[in-house]
Design an enzyme around this catalytic site. Structure first.
Site, mmCIF file in Angstrom:
data_model
loop_
_atom_site.group_PDB
_atom_site.id
_atom_site.type_symbol
_atom_site.label_atom_id
_atom_site.label_comp_id
_atom_site.label_asym_id
_atom_site.label_seq_id
_atom_site.Cartn_x
_atom_site.Cartn_y
_atom_site.Cartn_z
ATOM 1 N N ILE A 163 34.812 28.131 44.687
ATOM 2 C CA ILE A 163 33.535 28.200 45.406
ATOM 3 C C ILE A 163 32.683 26.973 45.070
ATOM 4 O O ILE A 163 32.572 26.569 43.916
ATOM 5 C CB ILE A 163 32.774 29.479 45.019
ATOM 6 N N ASP A 204 61.530 45.005 43.573
ATOM 7 C CA ASP A 204 61.068 45.854 42.471
ATOM 8 C C ASP A 204 60.883 47.295 42.932
ATOM 9 O O ASP A 204 60.911 48.229 42.124
ATOM 10 C CB ASP A 204 59.787 45.306 41.850
ATOM 11 N N CYS A 220 50.447 47.232 49.088
ATOM 12 C CA CYS A 220 50.447 48.130 50.227
ATOM 13 C C CYS A 220 49.225 49.026 50.242
ATOM 14 O O CYS A 220 48.368 48.979 49.363
ATOM 15 C CB CYS A 220 51.699 49.022 50.191
ATOM 16 N N SER A 278 44.142 35.426 39.293
ATOM 17 C CA SER A 278 42.783 35.256 38.779
ATOM 18 C C SER A 278 42.779 35.448 37.267
ATOM 19 O O SER A 278 43.741 35.943 36.681
ATOM 20 C CB SER A 278 41.817 36.256 39.424
ATOM 21 N N GLY A 279 41.671 35.075 36.648
ATOM 22 C CA GLY A 279 41.507 35.240 35.203
ATOM 23 C C GLY A 279 40.868 36.568 34.826
ATOM 24 O O GLY A 279 40.382 36.716 33.700
#
EC number: 6.3.5.4
Length: 591
Positions: free
Chosen positions: A280, A98, A2, A356-357
């Site tokens: 990419i 949650d 949010c 993501s890493g």
């Protein structure tokens, strides 16, 4: 996920909070609300629905007794565990969200409840009886939060621009030097005067009768013994299963490198469920060096996914540049911001959460500067003794940067390794307090990266770029359980070159990924500049114009490069892009 906002004091009215909500609508297009708990206070929220997408979990979320309410931006990964605990002590729930768990945790346990939260968040918990507001941000700084304060008012928001819309703050030119060397304003600051970043791992309980006061969220470690590889495997797998969970479609940013590949391989091994993946792909003639697209495509054959290759060319870059620039809340000197934005643009058609890493390199020693610091520690006396001779050897840009960065002070040396240019002494002092002298020397440097580069660059561009397309970004390597394990590593060899990540990849028959040469995630800037075509011309013209309008505020080194940017292509191509981004952002925002 949010956008959250607060105005307390002078200027707190419905029109002002509505302006802030409109500015950050992209952060939460699924639901919007504002409310005044008492005269002189307004709060607002833009909600992106990820868990329990029904209206029952909309925000502000109220307690049953009507005494407290919550607005927040984030995810609580251990909410099921905490929910069971709260049910055992008599709490009844009306949703599966949650959000409701966070509200009751804070209502029952107060600030102590923050210590139990495994997640990413920025939150505001309002107690109407006390007329107080608890404001907090997660310990890793995954979710952004900004504030502006004066004796008459306090304004807080998920984006600095939402505050700027009300305050019309001037350009803080003092931050340009920090940006020039370390890609971002000084920790806790922004490019807008008077608008600051709420520091990670901080909370404040504010009331009309108390001063604005910082406190630490103190996370107590449960682990006392030295973690093992088996502990790491189990903990990472649990983190993957927790963070890949949502009530909306989930995908992954797949680079074909070690970190993101391991996350997806674990997910697929545990569930057998293919997910959308996004990578990419640069122009064909640059793919030998920038080979993420090829590697990710090979990986997707071994661990099936719904794979998307996102093509990046100079033409595509310029077609999207204006829209990207408009989305930038604060400029961060890293072309990965544009690439993240392009991934979000494609991914929004099929997912609302992207994994993501992020965090793996900073915590487990994956960057070239970590390798360089290891060499420095082992060869310090030799390097200092023969530095003058070594600097004269014609062995390339990376070698010259390494040798010239070496100093007797290890902290100064690492700052030089981290900075785009050798950092001046006066700026070094601003960052010296970040180093934790209680940690072993090498671990100090990783912890510095965790607080500076990870928070100021990687996480900030990920959140900003993805939320521009209403997508939530998640980083399992920053899960609280993994952070706890990391903090208890005593053998620093385990923090050099990501040995456990690579070992786990080998067990999954992905040795070819663990042996891939590390490449930074960014545009092929050196190659684009070297073409000396339209890209270079437009970038140089923008930088020169910036120097004419704002050059009096530049440091000498910054001004020298901005005056003749064409002379910096070979060794300063990263810095040139950063100056270009800042120049364009300043022009767009009329600063």
């Amino acid at each position: 996920m949010c956008g959250i906002h607060l105005i307390w004091g002078k200027g707190a009215n419905e029109e002002a909070i509505t302006t802030m909500l409109q500015q950050s609508q992209h952060r939460g297009p699924d639901q919007q609300a504002s409310f005044s708990p008492w005269p002189g206070l307004w709060i607002g929220v833009n909600r992106l629905k990820i868990l329990h997408t029904g209206s029952e979990a909309d925000q502000p979320f109220w307690s049953p007794d009507g005494r407290t309410l919550l607005i927040w931006n984030g995810e609580l990964y251990n909410y099921k565990e905490i929910r069971k605990l709260l049910i055992q002590i008599g709490i009844s729930f009306i949703t599966q969200s949650d959000t409701e768990v966070v509200l009751h945790m804070l209502r029952v346990f107060g600030t102590k409840g923050l210590e139990k939260m495994n997640g990413m968040f920025a939150l505001m918990f309002v107690d109407l009886a006390e007329k107080s507001v608890l404001v907090a941000r997660d310990k890793n700084g995954e979710k952004p939060l900004y504030y502006a304060q004066n004796p008459d008012a306090l304004t807080i928001s998920s984006e600095s621009r939402s505050i700027q819309t009300l305050k019309d703050s001037a350009f803080d030119t003092r931050q340009m030097e920090h940006y020039f060397y370390l890609r971002a304003p000084l920790l806790g600051n922004t490019f807008f005067k008077g608008i600051h970043e709420w520091k990670p791992e901080r909370y404040s309980k504010i009331s009309s009768h108390s001063a604005f006061h910082w406190n630490n969220i103190r996370i107590q470690s449960k682990v006392t013994s030295e973690p093992t590889f088996e502990n790491f495997k189990e903990t990472l797998t649990d983190a993957v299963l927790n963070q890949f969970h949502a009530d909306v479609p989930v995908g992954i940013q797949l680079s074909g490198g070690a970190d993101s590949s391991l996350l997806y391989a674990l997910w697929y091994r545990e569930t057998g469920t293919p997910l959308p993946s996004f990578t990419i792909q640069v122009e064909h003639n640059y793919r030998k060096k920038y080979s993420d697209g090829n590697a990710a495509s090979r990986f997707a054959k071994q661990f099936p996914s719904q794979h998307h290759l996102i093509e990046i060319t100079q033409e595509i870059f310029w077609e999207n540049w204006d829209d990207y620039l408009k989305s930038v809340d604060q400029p961060i000197g890293d072309s990965a911001g544009f690439l993240n934005w392009m991934i979000g643009k494609e991914a929004k058609n099929s997912v609302k959460v992207l994994i993501s890493g992020a965090g793996a390199d900073e915590l487990w020693g994956g960057y070239q500067r970590h390798k360089a610091f290891d060499v420095y520690q082992k060869r310090k006396k030799f390097l200092l003794k023969f530095q003058g001779i070594l600097c004269k050897l014609p062995l390339g840009r990376s070698y010259q940067k390494f040798v010239s960065a070496v100093e007797s002070d290890p902290r100064k040396t690492f700052l030089n390794f981290s900075a785009l240019e050798t950092i001046p002494d006066d700026l070094r002092e601003d960052y010296d307090r970040v180093f934790d002298s209680n940690l072993p020397e090498y671990t100090q440097m990783l912890n510095f990266d965790r607080q500076i580069y990870l928070v100021q660059d990687v996480l900030k561009i990920q959140d900003n770029a993805l939320m521009a397309h209403s997508i939530e970004g998640r980083a399992p390597y920053l899960d609280a359980s993994l952070m706890e394990l990391w903090r208890n590593i005593k053998d620093e060899e385990l923090l050099k070159g990501k040995p456990w990540i690579k070992k786990y990849l080998s067990e999954l028959e992905l040795t070819w990924i663990s042996e891939r040469k590390k490449m930074g995630f960014g545009l092929p800037l050196q190659e684009w500049f070297a073409e000396n075509g339209e890209f270079a011309k437009r970038v140089f013209n923008s930088i020169k114009s910036f120097e004419k309008t704002h050059g009096s505020h530049f440091s000498p080194q910054m001004r020298s490069l901005a005056t003749q940017p064409d002379l910096g292509v070979k060794h300063h191509f990263l810095t040139l892009y950063n100056l270009f981004l800042l120049a364009e952002w300043v022009k767009l925002n009329k600063l």
